[in-house]
Design a protein around this motif. Structure first.
Motif, PDB file in Angstrom:
ATOM      1  N   UNK A 234     -16.289   7.426 -11.230  1.00  0.00           N
ATOM      2  CA  UNK A 234     -17.309   8.460 -10.221  1.00  0.00           C
ATOM      3  C   UNK A 234     -16.709   9.626 -10.229  1.00  0.00           C
ATOM      4  N   UNK A 235     -15.384   9.647  -8.876  1.00  0.00           N
ATOM      5  CA  UNK A 235     -14.540   9.986  -9.069  1.00  0.00           C
ATOM      6  C   UNK A 235     -13.614  10.167  -8.743  1.00  0.00           C
ATOM      7  N   UNK A 236     -12.226  11.010  -8.205  1.00  0.00           N
ATOM      8  CA  UNK A 236     -10.756  11.205  -8.159  1.00  0.00           C
ATOM      9  C   UNK A 236      -9.798  11.835  -6.697  1.00  0.00           C
ATOM     10  N   UNK A 237      -9.976  11.428  -5.813  1.00  0.00           N
ATOM     11  CA  UNK A 237      -9.109  11.971  -4.930  1.00  0.00           C
ATOM     12  C   UNK A 237      -7.399  12.025  -5.279  1.00  0.00           C
ATOM     13  N   UNK A 238      -6.943  13.020  -4.901  1.00  0.00           N
ATOM     14  CA  UNK A 238      -5.116  12.958  -5.595  1.00  0.00           C
ATOM     15  C   UNK A 238      -4.644  12.916  -4.107  1.00  0.00           C
ATOM     16  N   UNK A 239      -5.006  12.773  -2.478  1.00  0.00           N
ATOM     17  CA  UNK A 239      -4.198  13.228  -1.287  1.00  0.00           C
ATOM     18  C   UNK A 239      -3.486  11.428  -2.086  1.00  0.00           C
ATOM     19  N   UNK A 240      -1.554  11.858  -1.185  1.00  0.00           N
ATOM     20  CA  UNK A 240      -1.321  10.489  -0.865  1.00  0.00           C
ATOM     21  C   UNK A 240      -1.653  10.244  -0.109  1.00  0.00           C
ATOM     22  N   UNK A 241      -1.903  10.527   0.716  1.00  0.00           N
ATOM     23  CA  UNK A 241      -2.003  10.010   2.195  1.00  0.00           C
ATOM     24  C   UNK A 241      -4.006   8.819   2.164  1.00  0.00           C
ATOM     25  N   UNK A 242      -4.460   9.657   1.488  1.00  0.00           N
ATOM     26  CA  UNK A 242      -5.554   8.841   1.662  1.00  0.00           C
ATOM     27  C   UNK A 242      -5.593   7.534   1.137  1.00  0.00           C
ATOM     28  N   UNK A 243      -4.593   7.730  -0.646  1.00  0.00           N
ATOM     29  CA  UNK A 243      -4.355   5.897  -0.810  1.00  0.00           C
ATOM     30  C   UNK A 243      -3.818   4.901  -0.722  1.00  0.00           C
TER      31      UNK A 243
ATOM     32  N   UNK B  76       0.737  -1.314   0.151  1.00  0.00           N
ATOM     33  CA  UNK B  76       0.341   0.003  -0.167  1.00  0.00           C
ATOM     34  C   UNK B  76       1.115   1.371   0.233  1.00  0.00           C
ATOM     35  N   UNK B  77       1.940   0.933   0.674  1.00  0.00           N
ATOM     36  CA  UNK B  77       2.869   2.730   0.075  1.00  0.00           C
ATOM     37  C   UNK B  77       3.573   2.942  -1.024  1.00  0.00           C
ATOM     38  N   UNK B  78       3.791   1.284  -1.872  1.00  0.00           N
ATOM     39  CA  UNK B  78       4.284   1.539  -3.429  1.00  0.00           C
ATOM     40  C   UNK B  78       4.687   2.599  -4.044  1.00  0.00           C
ATOM     41  N   UNK B  79       5.039   3.186  -4.563  1.00  0.00           N
ATOM     42  CA  UNK B  79       4.518   4.310  -6.083  1.00  0.00           C
ATOM     43  C   UNK B  79       3.877   3.762  -7.255  1.00  0.00           C
ATOM     44  N   UNK B  80       3.710   2.582  -7.244  1.00  0.00           N
ATOM     45  CA  UNK B  80       3.149   1.794  -8.243  1.00  0.00           C
ATOM     46  C   UNK B  80       1.714   1.769  -8.483  1.00  0.00           C
ATOM     47  N   UNK B  81       1.339   1.613  -9.956  1.00  0.00           N
ATOM     48  CA  UNK B  81      -0.390   1.586 -10.031  1.00  0.00           C
ATOM     49  C   UNK B  81      -0.724   0.316  -9.203  1.00  0.00           C
ATOM     50  N   UNK B  82      -2.052  -0.144  -8.892  1.00  0.00           N
ATOM     51  CA  UNK B  82      -2.473  -0.915  -8.267  1.00  0.00           C
ATOM     52  C   UNK B  82      -3.979  -0.471  -8.589  1.00  0.00           C
ATOM     53  N   UNK B  83      -4.868  -1.797  -8.128  1.00  0.00           N
ATOM     54  CA  UNK B  83      -5.855  -1.984  -8.490  1.00  0.00           C
ATOM     55  C   UNK B  83      -7.043  -3.222  -7.378  1.00  0.00           C
ATOM     56  N   UNK B  84      -7.906  -1.971  -7.534  1.00  0.00           N
ATOM     57  CA  UNK B  84      -9.204  -3.098  -7.007  1.00  0.00           C
ATOM     58  C   UNK B  84     -10.037  -3.137  -7.520  1.00  0.00           C
ATOM     59  N   UNK B  85     -10.971  -4.643  -7.023  1.00  0.00           N
ATOM     60  CA  UNK B  85     -11.618  -5.123  -8.373  1.00  0.00           C
ATOM     61  C   UNK B  85     -12.453  -6.114  -7.405  1.00  0.00           C
ATOM     62  N   UNK B  86     -13.675  -4.954  -7.510  1.00  0.00           N
ATOM     63  CA  UNK B  86     -14.329  -6.290  -6.236  1.00  0.00           C
ATOM     64  C   UNK B  86     -15.972  -6.541  -7.685  1.00  0.00           C
ATOM     65  N   UNK B  87     -16.693  -7.549  -7.592  1.00  0.00           N
ATOM     66  CA  UNK B  87     -17.777  -7.746  -8.387  1.00  0.00           C
ATOM     67  C   UNK B  87     -18.805  -8.405  -6.796  1.00  0.00           C
TER      68      UNK B  87
END
Length: 122
Positions: free
Chosen positions: A85-94, A3-14
């Motif tokens: 639906x939207x974007x939140x750009x704060x690093x702490x939030x991600x 969760x701290x890495x600066x690489x792209x990540x994805x959570x996909x939920x069905x």
């Protein structure tokens, strides 16, 4: 940690069942609170409110697909059934949001273990 890495990540939920917007929002808030300090959680207040507002107009139905993407240059974006639906750009939030699944107190410890073990096999 993942969760701290600066690489792209994805959570996909069905979704496997219907979930009210209140239940989805509260579960994510509780997951963030369980994996952050009181100070961090306080700092995240406006981001958490914005995140909750992204989902305020929609309950979630069985088979809905929710995608949460993280891109270092953009932040966290949310998509429901292919609709942005939207974007939140704060690093702490991600970082805090991904801790819901991969932090010390994940929403589901067995799921965390299964995801991380499947990643090692790839």
């Amino acid at each position: 940690m993942l969760f701290r890495s600066k690489t792209p990540k994805r959570i996909e939920m069905v979704l496997k069942r219907d979930v009210s917007k209140e239940k989805m929002i509260n579960a994510l808030k509780e997951g963030i609170e369980a994996n952050t300090s009181k100070d961090e959680f306080t700092k995240l207040g406006s981001d958490i409110s914005r995140f909750a507002s992204i989902f305020q107009d929609k309950d979630f139905d069985e088979k809905n697909k929710v995608i949460i993407d993280y891109y270092p240059e953009k932040g966290v974006s949310m998509t429901v059934n292919g609709n942005p639906r939207g974007v939140i750009s704060t690093p702490l939030f991600s970082s805090a949001l991904f801790k819901v699944w991969f932090g010390e107190e994940p929403a589901d410890k067995d799921l965390k273990k299964a995801i991380l073990n499947s990643k090692k096999k790839s």
